[in-house]
Write a protein that holds these residues in place. Sequence first.
Motif, PDB file in Angstrom:
ATOM      1  N   LYS A 103      17.722  -1.283 -51.214  1.00  0.00           N
ATOM      2  CA  LYS A 103      17.557   0.680 -51.510  1.00  0.00           C
ATOM      3  C   LYS A 103      16.822   0.358 -52.735  1.00  0.00           C
ATOM      4  O   LYS A 103      15.578   1.569 -52.677  1.00  0.00           O
ATOM      5  N   LYS A 104      16.501  -0.467 -53.623  1.00  0.00           N
ATOM      6  CA  LYS A 104      15.597  -0.063 -54.815  1.00  0.00           C
ATOM      7  C   LYS A 104      14.031  -0.972 -54.232  1.00  0.00           C
ATOM      8  O   LYS A 104      13.507  -0.270 -55.006  1.00  0.00           O
ATOM      9  N   HIS A 105      14.476  -1.737 -53.882  1.00  0.00           N
ATOM     10  CA  HIS A 105      13.459  -2.640 -53.211  1.00  0.00           C
ATOM     11  C   HIS A 105      13.288  -2.796 -52.060  1.00  0.00           C
ATOM     12  O   HIS A 105      11.150  -2.155 -51.593  1.00  0.00           O
ATOM     13  N   SER A 124      30.831  -4.001 -45.844  1.00  0.00           N
ATOM     14  CA  SER A 124      31.154  -5.425 -45.428  1.00  0.00           C
ATOM     15  C   SER A 124      29.916  -5.884 -44.103  1.00  0.00           C
ATOM     16  O   SER A 124      28.855  -5.448 -44.000  1.00  0.00           O
ATOM     17  N   HIS A 125      30.289  -7.403 -44.274  1.00  0.00           N
ATOM     18  CA  HIS A 125      29.640  -8.295 -43.185  1.00  0.00           C
ATOM     19  C   HIS A 125      28.513  -8.281 -42.138  1.00  0.00           C
ATOM     20  O   HIS A 125      27.720  -8.099 -42.008  1.00  0.00           O
ATOM     21  N   SER A 126      30.056  -6.857 -41.431  1.00  0.00           N
ATOM     22  CA  SER A 126      29.833  -6.779 -40.453  1.00  0.00           C
ATOM     23  C   SER A 126      28.693  -5.962 -39.915  1.00  0.00           C
ATOM     24  O   SER A 126      27.588  -5.331 -39.328  1.00  0.00           O
ATOM     25  N   GLU A 127      28.749  -4.530 -41.629  1.00  0.00           N
ATOM     26  CA  GLU A 127      28.522  -3.412 -41.536  1.00  0.00           C
ATOM     27  C   GLU A 127      27.183  -4.246 -41.442  1.00  0.00           C
ATOM     28  O   GLU A 127      25.710  -3.694 -41.419  1.00  0.00           O
ATOM     29  N   LEU A 128      26.768  -4.811 -42.899  1.00  0.00           N
ATOM     30  CA  LEU A 128      25.325  -5.721 -43.246  1.00  0.00           C
ATOM     31  C   LEU A 128      24.893  -5.918 -41.979  1.00  0.00           C
ATOM     32  O   LEU A 128      22.916  -5.406 -41.378  1.00  0.00           O
ATOM     33  N   LEU A 129      25.195  -6.544 -40.913  1.00  0.00           N
ATOM     34  CA  LEU A 129      24.582  -6.998 -39.532  1.00  0.00           C
ATOM     35  C   LEU A 129      23.847  -6.068 -39.059  1.00  0.00           C
ATOM     36  O   LEU A 129      22.594  -6.116 -38.132  1.00  0.00           O
ATOM     37  N   GLU A 130      24.827  -4.715 -38.662  1.00  0.00           N
ATOM     38  CA  GLU A 130      23.992  -3.950 -38.121  1.00  0.00           C
ATOM     39  C   GLU A 130      23.128  -3.386 -38.662  1.00  0.00           C
ATOM     40  O   GLU A 130      22.072  -2.516 -37.733  1.00  0.00           O
ATOM     41  N   GLU A 177      20.113   5.654 -43.544  1.00  0.00           N
ATOM     42  CA  GLU A 177      21.129   4.644 -43.130  1.00  0.00           C
ATOM     43  C   GLU A 177      22.138   4.960 -44.616  1.00  0.00           C
ATOM     44  O   GLU A 177      21.896   5.382 -46.007  1.00  0.00           O
ATOM     45  N   PRO A 178      23.008   4.537 -43.760  1.00  0.00           N
ATOM     46  CA  PRO A 178      24.457   4.401 -44.552  1.00  0.00           C
ATOM     47  C   PRO A 178      24.854   3.438 -45.340  1.00  0.00           C
ATOM     48  O   PRO A 178      24.350   2.023 -44.795  1.00  0.00           O
TER      49      PRO A 178
END
Length: 274
Positions: free
Chosen positions: A167-169, A182-188, A177-178
């Motif tokens: 969000k900063k960079h 979690s790992h799965s949300e990061l992948l999505e 974006e929401p």
Amino acid sequence: MSRGEGALGRLMKMPPREITWLWNALSNDGIDFDDCQLNSLVMRQQIAGHLTPKLIAALEHAKDTQFLSEDEFRGVAKDGRQPNWLVRKALQVVGERRLPQPLTTLPIRQQVIAIFDLWSARLSDKKMALIDLEYAWREHLQHDELFRWFKEEDEKSKCLMAWEWMKKHLPQQTRNEPPFASHSELLEFFDRHDATQGEKELYVFKIKRSWSTRKTRENSPNKKQYNFVLTNDVNAALDKLAKEHKLSRTKILEQLILNEAETGLHLGQMLHKA
């Protein structure tokens, strides 16, 4: 039975692919439909009012010339990351930015199929494009290994920090974006953004470095970071001392300050001379 009731009865037996094609054909002819679920009774009732033998004949022709077989979509998952990724990539292939609103009410797998059904291209081109996309998805999955670190210990904290860093960079990518936690949300999140492998590696490297810095601070509650501007001569002298004693620059500064605070030998003499 009235003509309208007969048309509705026929439509009720049609699969979603055919209803979608009919909606699109009528929309292209200027028919304005009420907002509703594309595969709903309401939509079928609206289509029934415009159903003609000519339109049915056009549908049958389209099924032979525009529809890939169900078997050719066997590699498309029912839900999950893959069909969501395929929708976005298929839209790029057909030159569209987004799905028309009614199509978004279809289950995600049917959205993929609808994009190909409504695409004005030869069947052979559609088939090759679908094969290419499925291959590209398998290649995309290989990048998941890069994000394994986030799934390990402190998954939620790591992912939240990654979100704050992004969000900063990279505000353009995180806008609307929401947050992912979690790992799965990061992948999505990365499924939705076309970062290169090199960009992903750089992001992960910088996030890991930020994580390491944070952990160092948390594990050293008695330490605080300070920034000093030193002259070139002082920097050179500090580097020389660190090299001679095989200690870090920080450790050298700590020892010099603590020794002086304990003995007062050097500063006292210097100030006395001044």
